[in-house]
Design a protein around this motif. Structure first.
Motif, PDB file in Angstrom:
ATOM      1  N   MET A   1     -21.397   6.936 -18.079  1.00  0.00           N
ATOM      2  CA  MET A   1     -22.529   7.758 -17.641  1.00  0.00           C
ATOM      3  C   MET A   1     -22.857   7.517 -16.172  1.00  0.00           C
ATOM      4  SD  MET A   1     -25.026   9.900 -18.219  1.00  0.00           S
ATOM      5  CE  MET A   1     -25.337   9.985 -19.970  1.00  0.00           C
ATOM      6  N   ASN A   2     -23.001   6.229 -15.794  1.00  0.00           N
ATOM      7  CA  ASN A   2     -23.347   5.917 -14.406  1.00  0.00           C
ATOM      8  C   ASN A   2     -22.283   6.411 -13.433  1.00  0.00           C
ATOM      9  OD1 ASN A   2     -25.783   4.736 -15.096  1.00  0.00           O
ATOM     10  ND2 ASN A   2     -24.923   2.676 -15.239  1.00  0.00           N
ATOM     11  N   ASP A   3     -21.015   6.345 -13.868  1.00  0.00           N
ATOM     12  CA  ASP A   3     -19.945   6.848 -13.004  1.00  0.00           C
ATOM     13  C   ASP A   3     -20.120   8.344 -12.737  1.00  0.00           C
ATOM     14  OD1 ASP A   3     -18.820   4.368 -12.901  1.00  0.00           O
ATOM     15  OD2 ASP A   3     -17.217   4.783 -14.336  1.00  0.00           O
ATOM     16  N   THR A   4     -20.529   9.078 -13.774  1.00  0.00           N
ATOM     17  CA  THR A   4     -20.731  10.519 -13.610  1.00  0.00           C
ATOM     18  C   THR A   4     -21.899  10.803 -12.684  1.00  0.00           C
ATOM     19  OG1 THR A   4     -19.795  11.028 -15.777  1.00  0.00           O
ATOM     20  CG2 THR A   4     -21.293  12.659 -14.831  1.00  0.00           C
ATOM     21  N   ASP A   6     -23.072   8.848 -10.355  1.00  0.00           N
ATOM     22  CA  ASP A   6     -22.648   8.488  -8.996  1.00  0.00           C
ATOM     23  C   ASP A   6     -21.764   9.591  -8.398  1.00  0.00           C
ATOM     24  OD1 ASP A   6     -24.016   6.093  -9.150  1.00  0.00           O
ATOM     25  OD2 ASP A   6     -22.248   4.904  -9.664  1.00  0.00           O
ATOM     26  N   TRP A   7     -20.876  10.145  -9.225  1.00  0.00           N
ATOM     27  CA  TRP A   7     -20.009  11.228  -8.759  1.00  0.00           C
ATOM     28  C   TRP A   7     -20.857  12.437  -8.366  1.00  0.00           C
ATOM     29  CZ3 TRP A   7     -18.881  16.261 -10.188  1.00  0.00           C
ATOM     30  CH2 TRP A   7     -17.706  16.810  -9.652  1.00  0.00           C
ATOM     31  N   LEU A   8     -21.888  12.747  -9.151  1.00  0.00           N
ATOM     32  CA  LEU A   8     -22.760  13.869  -8.827  1.00  0.00           C
ATOM     33  C   LEU A   8     -23.482  13.625  -7.505  1.00  0.00           C
ATOM     34  CD1 LEU A   8     -24.309  14.731 -12.304  1.00  0.00           C
ATOM     35  CD2 LEU A   8     -22.555  15.999 -11.059  1.00  0.00           C
ATOM     36  N   ASP A   9     -23.950  12.412  -7.282  1.00  0.00           N
ATOM     37  CA  ASP A   9     -24.608  12.100  -6.010  1.00  0.00           C
ATOM     38  C   ASP A   9     -23.667  12.355  -4.836  1.00  0.00           C
ATOM     39  OD1 ASP A   9     -27.118  11.369  -6.969  1.00  0.00           O
ATOM     40  OD2 ASP A   9     -26.516   9.285  -7.299  1.00  0.00           O
ATOM     41  N   GLY A  10     -22.405  11.976  -5.015  1.00  0.00           N
ATOM     42  CA  GLY A  10     -21.442  12.137  -3.930  1.00  0.00           C
ATOM     43  C   GLY A  10     -20.947  13.562  -3.749  1.00  0.00           C
ATOM     44  N   HIS A  11     -21.137  14.409  -4.771  1.00  0.00           N
ATOM     45  CA  HIS A  11     -20.602  15.776  -4.713  1.00  0.00           C
ATOM     46  C   HIS A  11     -21.690  16.847  -4.835  1.00  0.00           C
ATOM     47  CE1 HIS A  11     -16.996  13.423  -5.677  1.00  0.00           C
ATOM     48  NE2 HIS A  11     -16.293  14.431  -5.187  1.00  0.00           N
ATOM     49  N   ALA A  12     -22.959  16.461  -4.791  1.00  0.00           N
ATOM     50  CA  ALA A  12     -24.038  17.432  -4.982  1.00  0.00           C
ATOM     51  C   ALA A  12     -23.994  18.548  -3.946  1.00  0.00           C
ATOM     52  CB  ALA A  12     -25.396  16.727  -4.957  1.00  0.00           C
ATOM     53  N   LEU A  13     -23.797  18.179  -2.694  1.00  0.00           N
ATOM     54  CA  LEU A  13     -23.750  19.199  -1.642  1.00  0.00           C
ATOM     55  C   LEU A  13     -22.510  20.067  -1.791  1.00  0.00           C
ATOM     56  CD1 LEU A  13     -25.118  20.397   0.827  1.00  0.00           C
ATOM     57  CD2 LEU A  13     -23.866  18.742   2.250  1.00  0.00           C
ATOM     58  N   ALA A  14     -21.368  19.449  -2.120  1.00  0.00           N
ATOM     59  CA  ALA A  14     -20.132  20.223  -2.306  1.00  0.00           C
ATOM     60  C   ALA A  14     -20.282  21.213  -3.453  1.00  0.00           C
ATOM     61  CB  ALA A  14     -18.969  19.270  -2.570  1.00  0.00           C
ATOM     62  N   LEU A  15     -20.927  20.797  -4.538  1.00  0.00           N
ATOM     63  CA  LEU A  15     -21.151  21.698  -5.666  1.00  0.00           C
ATOM     64  C   LEU A  15     -22.081  22.836  -5.272  1.00  0.00           C
ATOM     65  CD1 LEU A  15     -21.553  19.062  -8.523  1.00  0.00           C
ATOM     66  CD2 LEU A  15     -19.721  20.755  -8.339  1.00  0.00           C
ATOM     67  N   ASP A  16     -23.108  22.525  -4.503  1.00  0.00           N
ATOM     68  CA  ASP A  16     -24.056  23.554  -4.077  1.00  0.00           C
ATOM     69  C   ASP A  16     -23.376  24.566  -3.162  1.00  0.00           C
ATOM     70  OD1 ASP A  16     -26.933  24.443  -3.950  1.00  0.00           O
ATOM     71  OD2 ASP A  16     -26.573  24.115  -1.821  1.00  0.00           O
ATOM     72  N   GLU A  17     -22.470  24.101  -2.321  1.00  0.00           N
ATOM     73  CA  GLU A  17     -21.830  24.972  -1.339  1.00  0.00           C
ATOM     74  C   GLU A  17     -20.558  25.632  -1.848  1.00  0.00           C
ATOM     75  OE1 GLU A  17     -21.360  22.450   2.060  1.00  0.00           O
ATOM     76  OE2 GLU A  17     -23.431  22.766   2.735  1.00  0.00           O
ATOM     77  N   GLY A  18     -20.128  25.292  -3.069  1.00  0.00           N
ATOM     78  CA  GLY A  18     -19.016  26.008  -3.672  1.00  0.00           C
ATOM     79  C   GLY A  18     -17.650  25.400  -3.460  1.00  0.00           C
ATOM     80  N   ASP A  19     -17.570  24.097  -3.219  1.00  0.00           N
ATOM     81  CA  ASP A  19     -16.269  23.444  -3.099  1.00  0.00           C
ATOM     82  C   ASP A  19     -15.478  23.666  -4.389  1.00  0.00           C
ATOM     83  OD1 ASP A  19     -14.574  21.199  -1.650  1.00  0.00           O
ATOM     84  OD2 ASP A  19     -14.704  20.634  -3.763  1.00  0.00           O
ATOM     85  N   VAL A  20     -14.296  24.246  -4.280  1.00  0.00           N
ATOM     86  CA  VAL A  20     -13.538  24.663  -5.449  1.00  0.00           C
ATOM     87  C   VAL A  20     -13.132  23.469  -6.309  1.00  0.00           C
ATOM     88  CG1 VAL A  20     -11.406  25.768  -6.236  1.00  0.00           C
ATOM     89  CG2 VAL A  20     -12.703  26.765  -4.340  1.00  0.00           C
ATOM     90  N   ALA A  21     -12.626  22.412  -5.691  1.00  0.00           N
ATOM     91  CA  ALA A  21     -12.164  21.257  -6.456  1.00  0.00           C
ATOM     92  C   ALA A  21     -13.311  20.613  -7.221  1.00  0.00           C
ATOM     93  CB  ALA A  21     -11.503  20.248  -5.519  1.00  0.00           C
ATOM     94  N   ALA A  22     -14.471  20.475  -6.573  1.00  0.00           N
ATOM     95  CA  ALA A  22     -15.621  19.873  -7.237  1.00  0.00           C
ATOM     96  C   ALA A  22     -16.077  20.746  -8.403  1.00  0.00           C
ATOM     97  CB  ALA A  22     -16.763  19.669  -6.253  1.00  0.00           C
ATOM     98  N   GLY A  23     -16.131  22.067  -8.193  1.00  0.00           N
ATOM     99  CA  GLY A  23     -16.545  22.974  -9.258  1.00  0.00           C
ATOM    100  C   GLY A  23     -15.613  22.923 -10.455  1.00  0.00           C
ATOM    101  N   GLN A  24     -14.320  22.833 -10.197  1.00  0.00           N
ATOM    102  CA  GLN A  24     -13.354  22.794 -11.289  1.00  0.00           C
ATOM    103  C   GLN A  24     -13.388  21.470 -12.038  1.00  0.00           C
ATOM    104  OE1 GLN A  24      -9.681  23.758  -9.275  1.00  0.00           O
ATOM    105  NE2 GLN A  24     -10.012  25.982  -9.474  1.00  0.00           N
ATOM    106  N   ALA A  25     -13.782  20.400 -11.352  1.00  0.00           N
ATOM    107  CA  ALA A  25     -13.817  19.075 -11.984  1.00  0.00           C
ATOM    108  C   ALA A  25     -15.106  18.825 -12.752  1.00  0.00           C
ATOM    109  CB  ALA A  25     -13.642  17.996 -10.914  1.00  0.00           C
TER     110      ALA A  25
END
Length: 349
Positions: A1-4, A6-25
């Motif tokens: 859970m904590n790993d997820t 932490d991953w969200l913290d590191g990818h929150a902006l990428a997810l908001d801006e539409g980074d394809v790899a982050a969205g697919q993962a």
């Protein structure tokens, strides 16, 4: 859970801006974390608990990324439809992939919820008497990953009552548009769907009577959706508290009041879901959804005031600009605040 998380913290902006790899993962991450199993009976592959526990799980995700929470909500709402469906074979076939995040579930019932309130006609029609073919368009659906299944309320050409079906992405005649050009939550894989002579049969039917199913599903649909507001407001209030210094001590009382209001609204929501009160008292749930959206706006305003000019700098790692964009989605996600307010006014009249 904590790993997820932490991953969200590191990818929150990428997810908001539409980074394809982050969205697919994203969905696979949510599935492996166990978040999608919260509130699902163990006999159905879940970890048990209540619908309120699932609301809190979505709120936990929303504290880190509203894009992720929105995807989590869509997936979890689809799972809930299957849990409430009389079609046991469909449930047994689809649940494992949905719970694990290998398959995406798109709610697709925004149009249906508006139809239930008399605001729209259904956008998809079934021709035939079983099996059927579907024709129509869904202008907005989210969580449309490579392998998805979308839930739709469908009007029937033979005059029979509308019904609710699950349509997989690989069914002939299903066409997905490019992702919609949103200002935020761009990693939510949101697009339009066109259905042209899509074949379905009894095995795809979630419920044979939409007007029976939708009111029963609405408390879960809206209740889980409230987790988006709770988590985002908590994140903004936490940031405001963190940045509150002596120079802005005047914000202390409004901040405490906002925290108390949010906690009270969350408690009322969870109690109502636990008691099943919203099945008979939908307006109470509408009012809570509106109140929680207002909590979000108040929280973001307090975060801005507590952070001061730093919040307006793009080079500051505060996350405020992302949360500000995310917050703009809360009033318009279906059912929108204006639709809920209109429904309350109609009921009052």
């Amino acid at each position: 859970m904590n790993d997820t998380l932490d991953w969200l913290d590191g990818h929150a902006l990428a997810l908001d801006e539409g980074d394809v790899a982050a969205g697919q993962a994203l969905l696979g991450r949510l599935g492996r974390s166990g978040l999608l199993r919260v509130g699902v009976p163990a006999a159905q592959g879940g970890t048990g608990g209540s619908l309120g526990d699932a609301v809190d799980a979505i709120a936990q995700v929303a504290r880190h990324s509203l894009t992720a929470a929105f995807v989590c909500w869509g997936q979890r709402a689809f799972i809930e439809y299957l849990l409430q469906s009389p079609n046991a074979a469909l449930r047994e076939r689809a649940l494992p992939g949905l719970l694990g995040g290998e398959e995406a579930g798109a709610t697709g019932l925004s149009n249906a919820m508006k139809f239930l309130s008399g605001l729209e006609q259904l956008g998809v029609r079934a021709f035939g008497a079983g099996p059927w073919t579907l024709q129509g368009r869904v202008p907005w659906a989210s969580n449309l990953g490579t392998r998805f299944c979308v839930a739709l309320a469908v009007a029937r050409d033979d005059g029979a009552p509308p019904f609710v079906v699950a349509v997989p992405a690989d069914r002939a005649g299903v066409a997905r548009s490019a992702d919609l050009d949103l200002i935020a939550l761009r990693g939510s894989q949101t697009a339009a769907l066109t259905l042209a002579d899509v074949p379905i049969d009894d095995a795809d039917v979630i419920h044979p009577v939409a007007r029976e199913f939708l009111p029963r599903a609405r408390p879960a649909f809206l209740g889980l959706q409230c987790g988006l507001s709770i988590g985002l407001a908590e994140a903004a209030l936490g940031a405001a508290r963190e940045h509150l210094g002596p120079a802005r001590a005047v914000l202390g009382t409004p901040l405490t009041d906002a925290e108390a209001a949010l906690a009270a609204h969350r408690a009322e929501l969870l109690q109502g879901l636990a008691e099943g009160r919203f099945l008979a008292d939908a307006p109470a749930l509408f009012r809570l959804r509106i109140a929680l959206a207002q909590d979000v706006q108040q929280a973001l305003q307090l975060e801005l005031l507590a952070s001061g000019g730093r919040a307006y700098h793009r080079d500051q790692p505060l996350g405020f600009a992302r949360r500000w964009r995310e917050a703009a989605f809360i009033p318009i996600v279906t059912p929108s605040l204006s639709q809920l307010q209109g429904e309350l006014a109609k009921l009052a009249a």
